[in-house]
Design a protein around this motif. Structure first.
Motif, PDB file in Angstrom:
ATOM      1  N   UNK A  45       7.047  -3.667  -9.359  1.00  0.00           N
ATOM      2  CA  UNK A  45       5.845  -4.456  -9.066  1.00  0.00           C
ATOM      3  C   UNK A  45       5.588  -4.715  -7.586  1.00  0.00           C
ATOM      4  N   UNK A  46       6.559  -5.200  -6.850  1.00  0.00           N
ATOM      5  CA  UNK A  46       6.315  -5.520  -5.445  1.00  0.00           C
ATOM      6  C   UNK A  46       6.356  -4.269  -4.576  1.00  0.00           C
ATOM      7  N   UNK A  47       7.405  -3.473  -4.713  1.00  0.00           N
ATOM      8  CA  UNK A  47       7.539  -2.267  -3.903  1.00  0.00           C
ATOM      9  C   UNK A  47       6.434  -1.267  -4.231  1.00  0.00           C
ATOM     10  N   UNK A  48       6.132  -1.101  -5.511  1.00  0.00           N
ATOM     11  CA  UNK A  48       5.057  -0.197  -5.918  1.00  0.00           C
ATOM     12  C   UNK A  48       3.709  -0.624  -5.354  1.00  0.00           C
ATOM     13  N   UNK A  49       3.471  -1.920  -5.325  1.00  0.00           N
ATOM     14  CA  UNK A  49       2.229  -2.450  -4.768  1.00  0.00           C
ATOM     15  C   UNK A  49       2.131  -2.148  -3.276  1.00  0.00           C
ATOM     16  N   UNK A  50       3.228  -2.331  -2.564  1.00  0.00           N
ATOM     17  CA  UNK A  50       3.239  -2.061  -1.121  1.00  0.00           C
ATOM     18  C   UNK A  50       3.019  -0.578  -0.855  1.00  0.00           C
ATOM     19  N   UNK A  51       3.713   0.279  -1.600  1.00  0.00           N
ATOM     20  CA  UNK A  51       3.555   1.726  -1.418  1.00  0.00           C
ATOM     21  C   UNK A  51       2.123   2.136  -1.738  1.00  0.00           C
ATOM     22  N   UNK A  52       1.571   1.615  -2.843  1.00  0.00           N
ATOM     23  CA  UNK A  52       0.188   1.944  -3.201  1.00  0.00           C
ATOM     24  C   UNK A  52      -0.780   1.491  -2.108  1.00  0.00           C
ATOM     25  N   UNK A  53      -0.546   0.311  -1.551  1.00  0.00           N
ATOM     26  CA  UNK A  53      -1.447  -0.221  -0.525  1.00  0.00           C
ATOM     27  C   UNK A  53      -1.553   0.724   0.663  1.00  0.00           C
ATOM     28  N   UNK A  54      -0.435   1.330   1.058  1.00  0.00           N
ATOM     29  CA  UNK A  54      -0.442   2.201   2.226  1.00  0.00           C
ATOM     30  C   UNK A  54      -0.727   3.665   1.905  1.00  0.00           C
ATOM     31  N   UNK A  55      -0.391   4.139   0.708  1.00  0.00           N
ATOM     32  CA  UNK A  55      -0.480   5.574   0.452  1.00  0.00           C
ATOM     33  C   UNK A  55      -1.234   5.945  -0.822  1.00  0.00           C
ATOM     34  N   UNK A  56      -1.606   4.974  -1.618  1.00  0.00           N
ATOM     35  CA  UNK A  56      -2.189   5.299  -2.917  1.00  0.00           C
ATOM     36  C   UNK A  56      -3.677   5.566  -2.887  1.00  0.00           C
ATOM     37  N   UNK A  57      -4.181   6.061  -4.020  1.00  0.00           N
ATOM     38  CA  UNK A  57      -5.620   6.326  -4.130  1.00  0.00           C
ATOM     39  C   UNK A  57      -6.399   5.022  -4.168  1.00  0.00           C
ATOM     40  N   UNK A  58      -7.560   5.036  -3.609  1.00  0.00           N
ATOM     41  CA  UNK A  58      -8.426   3.855  -3.592  1.00  0.00           C
ATOM     42  C   UNK A  58      -9.542   4.009  -4.626  1.00  0.00           C
ATOM     43  N   UNK A  59     -10.131   2.871  -4.996  1.00  0.00           N
ATOM     44  CA  UNK A  59     -11.266   2.892  -5.909  1.00  0.00           C
ATOM     45  C   UNK A  59     -12.472   3.503  -5.219  1.00  0.00           C
ATOM     46  N   UNK A  60     -13.469   3.776  -5.997  1.00  0.00           N
ATOM     47  CA  UNK A  60     -14.699   4.372  -5.450  1.00  0.00           C
ATOM     48  C   UNK A  60     -15.393   3.376  -4.538  1.00  0.00           C
ATOM     49  N   UNK A  61     -15.950   3.868  -3.436  1.00  0.00           N
ATOM     50  CA  UNK A  61     -16.582   2.977  -2.469  1.00  0.00           C
ATOM     51  C   UNK A  61     -17.978   2.547  -2.892  1.00  0.00           C
ATOM     52  N   UNK A  62     -18.592   3.286  -3.824  1.00  0.00           N
ATOM     53  CA  UNK A  62     -19.948   2.924  -4.245  1.00  0.00           C
ATOM     54  C   UNK A  62     -19.957   2.134  -5.507  1.00  0.00           C
TER      55      UNK A  62
END
Length: 62
Positions: A45-62
Motif C-alpha cells: 500500500x505505501x510503497x506501491x503508492x509512492x512508486x505509482x506516484x513517480x512512475x505509474x500511468x496517470x488518468x486521462x487529462x480530459x
C-alpha cells in the motif's frame, strides 16, 4: 487525550490507494499494465503508492 495516529494514517493511505487505483483504471495503459500496477498498490500500500506516484500511468487529462 488518546489519539490513534496509526488508524488515521492507515485511513489516509487507504484513501490515497483508492485514488491511485481509480487513476490507474482511467489511464491509457494496457490492461496487463493496469493489472500489475493495481496489484502493486494493493500488495504494498505505501510503497506501491509512492512508486505509482513517480512512475505509474496517470488518468486521462480530459
Amino acid at each position: 487525550m488518546d489519539v490513534n495516529v496509526g488508524g488515521f494514517f492507515g485511513l489516509i493511505i487507504l484513501i490515497l490507494d483508492i485514488w491511485a487505483i481509480v487513476n490507474i483504471v482511467q489511464s491509457k495503459a494496457g490492461n496487463g499494465a493496469k493489472v500489475l500496477w493495481i496489484l502493486l498498490v494493493l500488495l504494498l500500500p505505501l510503497l506501491g503508492l509512492i512508486i505509482w506516484f513517480f512512475a505509474g500511468p496517470r488518468g486521462r487529462s480530459s
